[in-house]
Write a protein that holds these residues in place. Sequence first.
Motif, PDB file in Angstrom:
ATOM      1  N   GLY A  49      40.725  15.490  32.332  1.00  0.00           N
ATOM      2  CA  GLY A  49      40.879  14.034  32.886  1.00  0.00           C
ATOM      3  C   GLY A  49      42.432  14.641  33.649  1.00  0.00           C
ATOM      4  O   GLY A  49      42.920  15.524  33.514  1.00  0.00           O
ATOM      5  N   TYR A  51      45.962  12.787  35.228  1.00  0.00           N
ATOM      6  CA  TYR A  51      45.961  10.998  34.606  1.00  0.00           C
ATOM      7  C   TYR A  51      47.070  10.630  35.734  1.00  0.00           C
ATOM      8  O   TYR A  51      48.017  10.842  35.593  1.00  0.00           O
ATOM      9  N   GLY A 156      42.841   9.305  39.807  1.00  0.00           N
ATOM     10  CA  GLY A 156      42.542  10.719  38.353  1.00  0.00           C
ATOM     11  C   GLY A 156      41.404  11.116  38.176  1.00  0.00           C
ATOM     12  O   GLY A 156      40.232  10.180  38.878  1.00  0.00           O
ATOM     13  N   ILE A 158      38.061  12.420  36.181  1.00  0.00           N
ATOM     14  CA  ILE A 158      37.923  12.172  34.509  1.00  0.00           C
ATOM     15  C   ILE A 158      36.336  12.852  34.491  1.00  0.00           C
ATOM     16  O   ILE A 158      35.395  12.369  35.342  1.00  0.00           O
ATOM     17  N   THR A 218      39.316   3.606  29.788  1.00  0.00           N
ATOM     18  CA  THR A 218      39.952   3.374  31.084  1.00  0.00           C
ATOM     19  C   THR A 218      40.300   2.800  32.346  1.00  0.00           C
ATOM     20  O   THR A 218      39.107   2.065  32.332  1.00  0.00           O
ATOM     21  N   SER A 253      49.318   7.335  29.654  1.00  0.00           N
ATOM     22  CA  SER A 253      47.741   7.343  28.860  1.00  0.00           C
ATOM     23  C   SER A 253      47.781   8.383  27.511  1.00  0.00           C
ATOM     24  O   SER A 253      49.143   8.909  27.262  1.00  0.00           O
ATOM     25  N   SER A 264      51.268   8.517  33.478  1.00  0.00           N
ATOM     26  CA  SER A 264      50.125   8.024  34.387  1.00  0.00           C
ATOM     27  C   SER A 264      50.371   6.995  35.309  1.00  0.00           C
ATOM     28  O   SER A 264      49.993   5.672  35.225  1.00  0.00           O
ATOM     29  N   MET A 267      47.721   4.210  35.632  1.00  0.00           N
ATOM     30  CA  MET A 267      46.503   4.734  35.590  1.00  0.00           C
ATOM     31  C   MET A 267      46.413   5.157  34.279  1.00  0.00           C
ATOM     32  O   MET A 267      47.623   5.196  33.180  1.00  0.00           O
ATOM     33  N   ASP A 268      45.582   4.627  33.124  1.00  0.00           N
ATOM     34  CA  ASP A 268      45.875   4.643  31.719  1.00  0.00           C
ATOM     35  C   ASP A 268      44.317   4.996  31.084  1.00  0.00           C
ATOM     36  O   ASP A 268      43.713   4.140  31.315  1.00  0.00           O
ATOM     37  N   ALA A 269      44.701   6.545  30.368  1.00  0.00           N
ATOM     38  CA  ALA A 269      43.286   6.307  29.828  1.00  0.00           C
ATOM     39  C   ALA A 269      43.440   6.018  28.486  1.00  0.00           C
ATOM     40  O   ALA A 269      44.891   7.074  28.101  1.00  0.00           O
TER      41      ALA A 269
END
Length: 593
Positions: A49, A51, A156, A158, A218, A253, A264, A267-269
């Motif tokens: 990904g 991010y 992002g 993924i 995510t 992330s 990121s 956004m967060d993974a």
Amino acid sequence: MGYSTLRIPLLFFIIALSIPTGSAIYAWDGIPVEPVIVGEMNGEVLFFGTYGLDAPPIDLRFNLPSKPVFARIYVGVWGGTEQYTGWADITVNNIQKARFQLEGERDRNRDVYAASHGSYWIAYDGTDLLRSGQNLVSVSTSRGETGNRLDGRVYGVIVIAGVEDPASGRVQYWIAEGNENLHGEGWAGTNPTWKDSSTTVFEGADLNGLKEADLFITLIASNAGQPDYLLINGHDLGIEGSDGTRDIGNERSFSATGGEGIPSRYMDAERFDVTGYVRNVNDITFERGRDLDFDGQIATTGSLIEGEDYIHPVLAVLTLKKDAGPALPDLAVTAVKTTNAYAGETAMVTADISNYGGLPDGPVKIIFSADGKQFAGETVTLSYDGQMSVSVPWKPASGTIALSVTAEVAGDRNPDNNEMVREITVGTPPDLAVMIHNPVRSGAGTAVPAEASPVPAVLGFAAIFFALLLFRFRSGEMIAGVLVAALVISSLGIMIPVASADGGYVAYDLPVTIRNNGGSDAPAFEVTVYLDGERAAVMRVAEGIPAGDQHQVTIPIYTTAGRHTVRVVADERNILKERNIADNSMEMTYVFS
């Protein structure tokens, strides 16, 4: 982008619709994150990904050890508002380009999950496009195009790919996608709403030979400094801070279990070892915050910040790594649904089939029976995505019927879930009738008194229209027209809402009873609530209502003190074939305090 920067009222309708797997319709309150791929194989599930919100074009390069047996490509796009439209292109290995139209609140695209103020989560099948070795996924949007208003920045990209590898041992997997909108105080028109949590359910886990369990999630529209939570089967994940809160979506992330992670923006993974928490059925719960001071609200500003303004769970992947061995199939009939199952008509029976195990050696036989007598049979071939729906026509007799669907396959490791039986009643078409009961102030148990029920709203609006037609819309004549219209409204009993002195909103519980007066079972439908003419809530009656039975729901509404008109409509979109739709709605006026 992050919603903490949006300090304007959110004056838009809630359209909370139930979304079938693999299709999507814009929904302000979000689209449930539900499994689209399940199964087991000898191999592994790989993640790649980019991010963090950034301007396109965006390239994701990665290597695969072999051609995948399944692959999903995900792209998050920020629209700006739900009124802006545009497009996003996904190009795989410089060969295949797919364009996705992003239509805001009018979005009906099968592979696009659109929610709130134009937050898009695109889901694309990459199984046949990816290859062994190096791969490239490129994303561009209409950002910068002449006349474009869509923001078009990309949260992002993924990629999730399943690859076979006999030496890796078995892996059981569930991939769930959607676009939930967990939010604090937001509005449909002038009616505030809240949505604090959502849950994704993964069924059919086989824990024999379990070595390790891993959860990948995510989030988009996350904000640093505002706590949010993730739970599996009631157990909190992530590291607890010194103030007792957790912050999964902190715009860094892979930091929730310790370490700096990677920046990121919005956004967060995250990945978690959940080996000690998994069981046969696993509930993954996302929470935008918690009411730590028990004041009835989740504060997003001030001295005690308790949660996120907004956060969107869009992806959840559970994998169970096991000892080496054969990946046996595990078929389950997860739903049996009927359409048009009325006396003298041809119905359609649909069975949802999931395979929580490995691929069968051959085709699977699906048998449809009524009162133990088979009326249809289909032979199907399953793939590594592990899910399918099978539909057959059926002409039922009148009466109460035991409708069953069985999935037959050799070597099934758990035959207990291979059959589902539903008892249905077949007769005249259903007839839904709505009854509204007095609202009750949440937590107080105090009922709100009803006033005399006004005439149907449609007559009121018609009266307004004809009153205004008496005047030409020029300066003083327009004012006179509006005054006459107001008198017409008053004479008809249509109430104009009166706000409380402080403008504060209060939560109420609205009890509603829906009865099916028809001779056949009513399948799933929606109940829509209007407050002073604006859509305030939608609730799905997923199980439908049997013939002659009734269903009671309690729908939360939020409003100011004063006089308000409540209207409840069952099956507003007229999905069901009914013998009488005149009693599908009811309207009452209450003085809220």
